[in-house]
Design a protein around this motif. Structure first.
Motif, PDB file in Angstrom:
ATOM      1  N   PRO A  12       0.834  -1.198   0.000  1.00  0.00           N
ATOM      2  CA  PRO A  12       0.000   0.000   0.000  1.00  0.00           C
ATOM      3  C   PRO A  12       0.871   1.252   0.000  1.00  0.00           C
ATOM      4  CG  PRO A  12       0.043  -0.987   2.188  1.00  0.00           C
ATOM      5  CD  PRO A  12       0.771  -1.929   1.267  1.00  0.00           C
ATOM      6  N   ASP A  13       0.286   2.396  -0.300  1.00  0.00           N
ATOM      7  CA  ASP A  13       1.033   3.646  -0.242  1.00  0.00           C
ATOM      8  C   ASP A  13       1.477   3.901   1.187  1.00  0.00           C
ATOM      9  OD1 ASP A  13       1.041   6.848   0.089  1.00  0.00           O
ATOM     10  OD2 ASP A  13       1.475   6.315  -1.992  1.00  0.00           O
ATOM     11  N   VAL A  14       2.671   4.438   1.349  1.00  0.00           N
ATOM     12  CA  VAL A  14       3.218   4.638   2.695  1.00  0.00           C
ATOM     13  C   VAL A  14       2.384   5.606   3.524  1.00  0.00           C
ATOM     14  CG1 VAL A  14       5.567   4.039   2.021  1.00  0.00           C
ATOM     15  CG2 VAL A  14       4.809   6.425   1.905  1.00  0.00           C
ATOM     16  N   SER A  15       1.569   6.420   2.875  1.00  0.00           N
ATOM     17  CA  SER A  15       0.704   7.341   3.607  1.00  0.00           C
ATOM     18  C   SER A  15      -0.331   6.598   4.442  1.00  0.00           C
ATOM     19  CB  SER A  15      -0.003   8.293   2.641  1.00  0.00           C
ATOM     20  OG  SER A  15      -0.862   7.584   1.760  1.00  0.00           O
ATOM     21  N   GLU A  16      -0.514   5.299   4.163  1.00  0.00           N
ATOM     22  CA  GLU A  16      -1.480   4.497   4.903  1.00  0.00           C
ATOM     23  C   GLU A  16      -0.884   3.856   6.156  1.00  0.00           C
ATOM     24  OE1 GLU A  16      -3.666   1.791   2.388  1.00  0.00           O
ATOM     25  OE2 GLU A  16      -3.501   3.144   0.668  1.00  0.00           O
ATOM     26  N   ALA A  17       0.388   4.099   6.438  1.00  0.00           N
ATOM     27  CA  ALA A  17       1.014   3.541   7.646  1.00  0.00           C
ATOM     28  C   ALA A  17       0.337   4.087   8.897  1.00  0.00           C
ATOM     29  CB  ALA A  17       2.503   3.876   7.663  1.00  0.00           C
ATOM     30  N   LEU A  18       0.332   3.277   9.936  1.00  0.00           N
ATOM     31  CA  LEU A  18      -0.296   3.684  11.192  1.00  0.00           C
ATOM     32  C   LEU A  18       0.409   4.910  11.769  1.00  0.00           C
ATOM     33  CD1 LEU A  18      -0.855   0.240  12.993  1.00  0.00           C
ATOM     34  CD2 LEU A  18      -2.448   1.499  11.511  1.00  0.00           C
ATOM     35  N   THR A  19      -0.364   5.727  12.463  1.00  0.00           N
ATOM     36  CA  THR A  19       0.197   6.906  13.127  1.00  0.00           C
ATOM     37  C   THR A  19       0.093   6.797  14.646  1.00  0.00           C
ATOM     38  OG1 THR A  19      -1.929   8.048  12.901  1.00  0.00           O
ATOM     39  CG2 THR A  19      -0.286   8.415  11.174  1.00  0.00           C
ATOM     40  N   THR A  20      -0.674   5.823  15.142  1.00  0.00           N
ATOM     41  CA  THR A  20      -0.784   5.578  16.580  1.00  0.00           C
ATOM     42  C   THR A  20      -0.575   4.090  16.845  1.00  0.00           C
ATOM     43  OG1 THR A  20      -3.186   5.252  16.429  1.00  0.00           O
ATOM     44  CG2 THR A  20      -2.394   7.485  16.902  1.00  0.00           C
ATOM     45  N   GLU A  21      -0.403   3.726  18.094  1.00  0.00           N
ATOM     46  CA  GLU A  21      -0.182   2.349  18.549  1.00  0.00           C
ATOM     47  C   GLU A  21       1.148   1.796  18.050  1.00  0.00           C
ATOM     48  OE1 GLU A  21      -3.443  -0.281  17.886  1.00  0.00           O
ATOM     49  OE2 GLU A  21      -4.926   1.130  18.673  1.00  0.00           O
ATOM     50  N   ALA A  22       1.318   1.668  16.744  1.00  0.00           N
ATOM     51  CA  ALA A  22       2.591   1.210  16.154  1.00  0.00           C
ATOM     52  C   ALA A  22       2.929   2.151  15.004  1.00  0.00           C
ATOM     53  CB  ALA A  22       2.482  -0.225  15.673  1.00  0.00           C
ATOM     54  N   PRO A  23       3.347   3.385  15.318  1.00  0.00           N
ATOM     55  CA  PRO A  23       3.558   4.381  14.261  1.00  0.00           C
ATOM     56  C   PRO A  23       4.542   3.900  13.193  1.00  0.00           C
ATOM     57  CG  PRO A  23       3.640   5.404  16.431  1.00  0.00           C
ATOM     58  CD  PRO A  23       3.644   3.921  16.655  1.00  0.00           C
ATOM     59  N   GLY A  24       4.105   3.979  11.948  1.00  0.00           N
ATOM     60  CA  GLY A  24       4.952   3.566  10.835  1.00  0.00           C
ATOM     61  C   GLY A  24       4.638   2.185  10.304  1.00  0.00           C
ATOM     62  N   LEU A  25       3.884   1.375  11.053  1.00  0.00           N
ATOM     63  CA  LEU A  25       3.554   0.026  10.585  1.00  0.00           C
ATOM     64  C   LEU A  25       2.603   0.121   9.397  1.00  0.00           C
ATOM     65  CD1 LEU A  25       3.759  -3.028  10.930  1.00  0.00           C
ATOM     66  CD2 LEU A  25       1.876  -2.893  12.592  1.00  0.00           C
ATOM     67  N   LEU A  26       2.973  -0.526   8.300  1.00  0.00           N
ATOM     68  CA  LEU A  26       2.253  -0.377   7.038  1.00  0.00           C
ATOM     69  C   LEU A  26       1.490  -1.630   6.627  1.00  0.00           C
ATOM     70  CD1 LEU A  26       1.780   1.402   4.466  1.00  0.00           C
ATOM     71  CD2 LEU A  26       3.839   0.320   3.518  1.00  0.00           C
ATOM     72  N   ALA A  27       2.117  -2.801   6.781  1.00  0.00           N
ATOM     73  CA  ALA A  27       1.512  -4.034   6.285  1.00  0.00           C
ATOM     74  C   ALA A  27       2.191  -5.230   6.947  1.00  0.00           C
ATOM     75  CB  ALA A  27       1.638  -4.119   4.764  1.00  0.00           C
ATOM     76  N   ALA A  28       1.612  -6.410   6.710  1.00  0.00           N
ATOM     77  CA  ALA A  28       2.189  -7.665   7.210  1.00  0.00           C
ATOM     78  C   ALA A  28       2.076  -8.713   6.120  1.00  0.00           C
ATOM     79  CB  ALA A  28       1.461  -8.120   8.471  1.00  0.00           C
ATOM     80  N   GLY A  29       2.928  -9.736   6.228  1.00  0.00           N
ATOM     81  CA  GLY A  29       2.841 -10.852   5.303  1.00  0.00           C
ATOM     82  C   GLY A  29       3.834 -10.780   4.170  1.00  0.00           C
ATOM     83  N   ALA A  30       3.477 -11.399   3.039  1.00  0.00           N
ATOM     84  CA  ALA A  30       4.335 -11.536   1.856  1.00  0.00           C
ATOM     85  C   ALA A  30       5.558 -12.391   2.188  1.00  0.00           C
ATOM     86  CB  ALA A  30       4.730 -10.181   1.293  1.00  0.00           C
ATOM     87  N   ASP A  31       6.722 -12.056   1.638  1.00  0.00           N
ATOM     88  CA  ASP A  31       7.915 -12.867   1.845  1.00  0.00           C
ATOM     89  C   ASP A  31       9.132 -11.958   1.880  1.00  0.00           C
ATOM     90  OD1 ASP A  31       8.750 -12.279  -0.855  1.00  0.00           O
ATOM     91  OD2 ASP A  31       7.381 -13.840  -1.552  1.00  0.00           O
ATOM     92  N   LEU A  32      10.295 -12.561   2.032  1.00  0.00           N
ATOM     93  CA  LEU A  32      11.550 -11.808   2.092  1.00  0.00           C
ATOM     94  C   LEU A  32      12.436 -12.128   0.892  1.00  0.00           C
ATOM     95  CD1 LEU A  32      12.208 -12.192   5.912  1.00  0.00           C
ATOM     96  CD2 LEU A  32      11.615 -10.065   4.731  1.00  0.00           C
ATOM     97  N   SER A  33      11.828 -12.363  -0.228  1.00  0.00           N
ATOM     98  CA  SER A  33      12.595 -12.619  -1.440  1.00  0.00           C
ATOM     99  C   SER A  33      13.343 -11.351  -1.830  1.00  0.00           C
ATOM    100  CB  SER A  33      11.664 -13.030  -2.579  1.00  0.00           C
ATOM    101  OG  SER A  33      10.810 -11.948  -2.923  1.00  0.00           O
ATOM    102  N   PRO A  34      14.449 -11.472  -2.555  1.00  0.00           N
ATOM    103  CA  PRO A  34      15.150 -10.270  -3.021  1.00  0.00           C
ATOM    104  C   PRO A  34      14.242  -9.329  -3.802  1.00  0.00           C
ATOM    105  CG  PRO A  34      16.553 -12.191  -3.311  1.00  0.00           C
ATOM    106  CD  PRO A  34      15.199 -12.703  -2.888  1.00  0.00           C
ATOM    107  N   GLU A  35      13.323  -9.883  -4.592  1.00  0.00           N
ATOM    108  CA  GLU A  35      12.423  -9.039  -5.385  1.00  0.00           C
ATOM    109  C   GLU A  35      11.511  -8.220  -4.472  1.00  0.00           C
ATOM    110  OE1 GLU A  35      14.099 -12.263  -7.602  1.00  0.00           O
ATOM    111  OE2 GLU A  35      12.834 -12.355  -5.798  1.00  0.00           O
TER     112      GLU A  35
END
Length: 242
Positions: A12-35
């Motif tokens: 998602p766009d970084v503007s959607e990151a949380l601003t309270t509770e966990a400020p800066g948290l944007l998303a969860a999941g996916a993988d840690l592939s180089p891509e």
């Protein structure tokens, strides 16, 4: 509620990151592939999570950055740097190298510290960033004493943008020596900003400071469009006499 990412779900766009509770948290999941990691860094996003948690993706505001022109070298560190440089040219006890032991540096950064547990660097993180290293996007600065790795730092390089990840020391000042050589090299290559992600007193003591995420992203966009750095060879920050 933050979104859960599938393997092919874009961030998602970084503007959607949380601003309270966990400020800066944007998303969860996916993988840690180089891509996936490259996609994250190109958009000002980084992974940070503890063992047992899902992969968490962050884009903090403000963003802690170190301008290479603002790196602070204390008088004591300057003396150490001159000692290391002189030794590297004479008895060879001290050596600074780039990219000769990338995975070793990562694992040393992940090891338990004297002042607490190990870092968040899991086996999956090691695998993902080692993959980036093999593609030429992740690099290490290493300090060797008598043939033993005693300090280092590593991060991600895209164009003229560098993203610092972690560093370690097994002898006094070794991590700062690794960082000093890295910052000096990057400055010579035209890199103006190093992403430090999160604010700490230690980073502030080295010259890092927080800036608005909007300013960080504006710099990032033009920096990653530059040609990539290819000749990774350490250059002494200070030339020792004698």
């Amino acid at each position: 509620m933050i979104p859960w990412l599938g393997t092919h779900t874009p961030f998602p766009d970084v503007s959607e990151a949380l601003t309270t509770e966990a400020p800066g948290l944007l998303a969860a999941g996916a993988d840690l592939s180089p891509e996936r990691l490259l996609m994250a860094y190109r958009n000002g996003i980084f992974p940070w999570f503890s063992e047992g948690q899902p992969i968490l993706w962050w884009s903090t505001d403000p963003r802690m950055v170190l301008m290479t022109a603002d790196f602070k070298v204390s008088d004591s560190l300057k003396k150490t740097l001159k000692k290391v440089e002189k030794s590297s040219r004479t008895d060879g006890r001290w050596q600074v190298r780039f990219d000769s032991a990338f995975e070793q540096v990562m694992r040393a950064c992940a090891a338990p510290r004297r002042d607490g547990p190990g870092t968040w660097i899991s086996e999956d993180i090691v695998k993902g960033y080692t993959g980036l290293h093999e593609l030429g996007f992740a690099h290490s600065s290493e300090v060797w004493l008598d043939g033993e790795l005693v300090g280092g730092a590593y991060g991600v390089s895209i164009g003229q943008m560098f993203y610092g990840e972690s560093m370690f020391a097994r002898v006094t000042d070794a991590s700062k020596v690794a960082l000093a050589y890295l910052v000096h090299f990057l400055k010579l290559q035209g890199v103006q900003m190093i992403d430090c992600q999160q604010e700490t007193g230690h980073l502030a003591s080295l010259g890092a400071a927080p800036i608005p995420r909007s300013a960080f992203l504006a710099h990032l966009r033009q920096a990653i469009a530059k040609p990539r750095i290819r000749n990774w060879q350490p250059v002494p920050p200070f030339v020792a006499a004698g």
